[in-house]
Design a protein around this motif. Structure first.
Motif, PDB file in Angstrom:
ATOM      1  N   PRO A 271       0.816  -1.230   0.000  1.00 37.40           N
ATOM      2  CA  PRO A 271       0.000   0.000   0.000  1.00 37.40           C
ATOM      3  C   PRO A 271       0.842   1.269   0.000  1.00 37.40           C
ATOM      4  CG  PRO A 271      -0.136  -1.142   2.123  1.00 37.40           C
ATOM      5  CD  PRO A 271       0.579  -2.066   1.194  1.00 37.40           C
ATOM      6  N   ALA A 272       2.122   1.176   0.372  1.00 34.85           N
ATOM      7  CA  ALA A 272       2.988   2.365   0.307  1.00 34.85           C
ATOM      8  C   ALA A 272       3.221   2.782  -1.141  1.00 34.85           C
ATOM      9  CB  ALA A 272       4.323   2.078   0.990  1.00 34.85           C
ATOM     10  N   HIS A 273       2.981   1.878  -2.073  1.00 37.44           N
ATOM     11  CA  HIS A 273       3.118   2.180  -3.498  1.00 37.44           C
ATOM     12  C   HIS A 273       1.743   2.041  -4.162  1.00 37.44           C
ATOM     13  CE1 HIS A 273       7.351   1.437  -2.496  1.00 37.44           C
ATOM     14  NE2 HIS A 273       7.616   2.221  -3.521  1.00 37.44           N
ATOM     15  N   ALA A 274       0.809   2.846  -3.690  1.00 36.73           N
ATOM     16  CA  ALA A 274      -0.541   2.825  -4.267  1.00 36.73           C
ATOM     17  C   ALA A 274      -0.540   3.576  -5.598  1.00 36.73           C
ATOM     18  CB  ALA A 274      -1.518   3.476  -3.295  1.00 36.73           C
ATOM     19  N   PRO A 275      -1.197   3.030  -6.620  1.00 38.60           N
ATOM     20  CA  PRO A 275      -1.239   3.725  -7.919  1.00 38.60           C
ATOM     21  C   PRO A 275      -2.299   4.811  -7.949  1.00 38.60           C
ATOM     22  CG  PRO A 275      -2.455   1.678  -8.061  1.00 38.60           C
ATOM     23  CD  PRO A 275      -1.902   1.741  -6.645  1.00 38.60           C
ATOM     24  N   HIS A 276      -2.152   5.744  -8.874  1.00 43.09           N
ATOM     25  CA  HIS A 276      -3.244   6.670  -9.171  1.00 43.09           C
ATOM     26  C   HIS A 276      -3.563   6.619 -10.665  1.00 43.09           C
ATOM     27  CE1 HIS A 276       0.235   9.504  -9.703  1.00 43.09           C
ATOM     28  NE2 HIS A 276      -0.463   9.834 -10.760  1.00 43.09           N
ATOM     29  N   ALA A 277      -4.656   7.270 -11.024  1.00 44.02           N
ATOM     30  CA  ALA A 277      -5.194   7.160 -12.387  1.00 44.02           C
ATOM     31  C   ALA A 277      -4.152   7.516 -13.443  1.00 44.02           C
ATOM     32  CB  ALA A 277      -6.405   8.083 -12.540  1.00 44.02           C
ATOM     33  N   GLY A 278      -4.099   6.686 -14.483  1.00 45.51           N
ATOM     34  CA  GLY A 278      -3.204   6.944 -15.603  1.00 45.51           C
ATOM     35  C   GLY A 278      -1.843   6.290 -15.449  1.00 45.51           C
ATOM     36  N   GLN A 279      -1.558   5.731 -14.266  1.00 51.64           N
ATOM     37  CA  GLN A 279      -0.287   5.024 -14.101  1.00 51.64           C
ATOM     38  C   GLN A 279      -0.433   3.578 -14.594  1.00 51.64           C
ATOM     39  OE1 GLN A 279       0.566   5.989  -9.799  1.00 51.64           O
ATOM     40  NE2 GLN A 279       2.489   6.677 -10.693  1.00 51.64           N
ATOM     41  N   PHE A 280       0.677   2.886 -14.666  1.00 51.45           N
ATOM     42  CA  PHE A 280       0.636   1.495 -15.147  1.00 51.45           C
ATOM     43  C   PHE A 280       1.617   0.637 -14.351  1.00 51.45           C
ATOM     44  CE2 PHE A 280       3.986   3.617 -17.494  1.00 51.45           C
ATOM     45  CZ  PHE A 280       4.991   2.669 -17.615  1.00 51.45           C
ATOM     46  N   PHE A 281       1.438  -0.652 -14.467  1.00 48.88           N
ATOM     47  CA  PHE A 281       2.380  -1.634 -13.932  1.00 48.88           C
ATOM     48  C   PHE A 281       2.922  -2.446 -15.103  1.00 48.88           C
ATOM     49  CE2 PHE A 281      -0.137  -0.725 -10.225  1.00 48.88           C
ATOM     50  CZ  PHE A 281       0.675  -0.987  -9.120  1.00 48.88           C
ATOM     51  N   THR A 282       4.088  -3.075 -14.891  1.00 43.74           N
ATOM     52  CA  THR A 282       4.478  -4.131 -15.827  1.00 43.74           C
ATOM     53  C   THR A 282       4.189  -5.460 -15.155  1.00 43.74           C
ATOM     54  OG1 THR A 282       6.793  -4.144 -15.107  1.00 43.74           O
ATOM     55  CG2 THR A 282       6.226  -2.723 -16.959  1.00 43.74           C
ATOM     56  N   LEU A 283       3.652  -6.388 -15.939  1.00 51.05           N
ATOM     57  CA  LEU A 283       3.212  -7.685 -15.426  1.00 51.05           C
ATOM     58  C   LEU A 283       4.032  -8.788 -16.076  1.00 51.05           C
ATOM     59  CD1 LEU A 283       0.707  -5.673 -15.203  1.00 51.05           C
ATOM     60  CD2 LEU A 283      -0.700  -7.716 -15.145  1.00 51.05           C
ATOM     61  N   ARG A 284       4.346  -9.785 -15.265  1.00 55.59           N
ATOM     62  CA  ARG A 284       5.123 -10.913 -15.770  1.00 55.59           C
ATOM     63  C   ARG A 284       4.693 -12.163 -15.023  1.00 55.59           C
ATOM     64  NH1 ARG A 284      10.037 -10.679 -18.375  1.00 55.59           N
ATOM     65  NH2 ARG A 284      11.107 -12.664 -18.445  1.00 55.59           N
ATOM     66  N   SER A 285       4.193 -13.133 -15.755  1.00 59.09           N
ATOM     67  CA  SER A 285       3.733 -14.363 -15.112  1.00 59.09           C
ATOM     68  C   SER A 285       4.612 -15.536 -15.508  1.00 59.09           C
ATOM     69  CB  SER A 285       2.275 -14.647 -15.497  1.00 59.09           C
ATOM     70  OG  SER A 285       2.162 -14.808 -16.893  1.00 59.09           O
ATOM     71  N   TRP A 286       5.776 -15.234 -16.075  1.00 63.97           N
ATOM     72  CA  TRP A 286       6.687 -16.279 -16.534  1.00 63.97           C
ATOM     73  C   TRP A 286       8.080 -16.014 -15.945  1.00 63.97           C
ATOM     74  CZ3 TRP A 286       4.034 -12.720 -19.312  1.00 63.97           C
ATOM     75  CH2 TRP A 286       4.745 -11.678 -19.879  1.00 63.97           C
ATOM     76  N   GLY A 287       8.903 -17.050 -15.895  1.00 67.50           N
ATOM     77  CA  GLY A 287      10.210 -16.965 -15.255  1.00 67.50           C
ATOM     78  C   GLY A 287      11.194 -16.112 -16.024  1.00 67.50           C
ATOM     79  N   ALA A 288      12.274 -15.712 -15.324  1.00 66.56           N
ATOM     80  CA  ALA A 288      13.267 -14.828 -15.934  1.00 66.56           C
ATOM     81  C   ALA A 288      13.928 -15.487 -17.148  1.00 66.56           C
ATOM     82  CB  ALA A 288      14.324 -14.452 -14.897  1.00 66.56           C
TER      83      ALA A 288
END
Ligand code: FES
Length: 260
Positions: free
Chosen positions: A30-47
């Motif tokens: 929660p210390a890194h809560a997003p706000h509108a218009g921001q994005f995350f990068t997602l990865r569901s596979w190994g390095a």
């Protein structure tokens, strides 16, 4: 604020349309809560597995009470989204974010009161969190969205927005034509736009013609996500900028060149 990198757990994963998914995950920071218009990068596979790059996806909704972040995304045929689409409740994936500048809505709401949200296709995804935050600031934005054929995820806007209008290319639902035919920029103090580049360019031009400022949220293939690799560089009126770090939100005049 620097982005955080956490392992997040899938809560729900829903097929909205054959190629549209809603992914809801528990974001444990929660210390890194997003706000509108921001994005995350997602990865569901190994390095060591492909694809090499994580998938950047904008925040559709952030629930601070339940620490749930939702992503509305389109299956575009790439390996990354295909692997994300296989995620089941309880699965874990790596999230890095929140990234980007997003919409500075507290500052914008202090200056502009009549605000329109204009979206096209999956570019409507970040507009839901935008409408929620504007509503919390006491502004009911008007919403104008365009889709190819069948709209999706429109219903929640009715509780937050003033006018809600839809256009479709096919004419199956709503107005048969372009989303930019649904409104007059002169009726607004500010227009926030996200969608395919030709649509955003046209919407920004129409805003410029009416003297209404607009902000556009750009999409670009990304690698590092922190402004280090120059992989998402664009030319702006103020020189070269990276979409991931300096954006993805820019003034329309900055990237499309028209003067208001
Ligand atoms: Fe590396 Fe934007 S993705 S600079």
């Amino acid at each position: 604020m620097r982005a955080a990198c956490c392992e997040a757990q899938v809560l729900r994963h829903t097929a909205i349309q054959p190629d549209i998914r809603l992914l809801e995950v528990l974001w444990p920071d929660p210390a890194h809560a997003p706000h509108a218009g921001q994005f995350f990068t997602l990865r569901s596979w190994g390095a060591g597995e492909g694809p090499f790059l994580s998938r950047p996806i904008s925040v559709h909704k952030w629930e601070s009470e339940t620490l749930t972040v939702s992503f509305l995304y389109q299956l575009v045929g790439g390996e990354g989204t295909r692997k994300l689409a296989a995620l089941q409740p309880g699965d874990r994936l790596q999230l890095t974010g929140p990234m980007g500048n997003g919409f500075d809505l507290p500052a914008l709401a202090a200056q502009y009161r009549r605000i329109a949200l204009v979206g096209g296709g999956i570019g409507t995804a970040p507009m839901y969190q935008t409408a929620r935050e504007l509503a919390a600031l006491g502004i009911r934005p008007d919403v104008f969205f365009g889709f190819r054929d069948q709209p999706y995820c429109m219903e929640p806007y009715r509780a937050l927005a003033g006018v809600v209008k839809v256009s479709t290319d096919s004419g199956r639902v709503g107005f048969h034509g372009f989303v930019t035919q649904l409104y007059d920029p002169a009726d607004y103090d500010l227009v926030l736009i996200c969608g395919p580049t030709p649509m955003m360019r046209n919407a920004a031009r129409l805003c410029a013609e009416k003297g209404t400022p607009c902000l556009v949220s750009l999409e670009k293939k990304m690698a590092c996500g922190i402004g280090a690799c120059l992989g998402c560089t664009i030319e702006t009126a103020a020189g070269a900028k990276s979409v991931c770090k300096d954006g993805p939100v820019f003034w329309g005049t900055e990237v499309f060149g028209w003067q208001t």
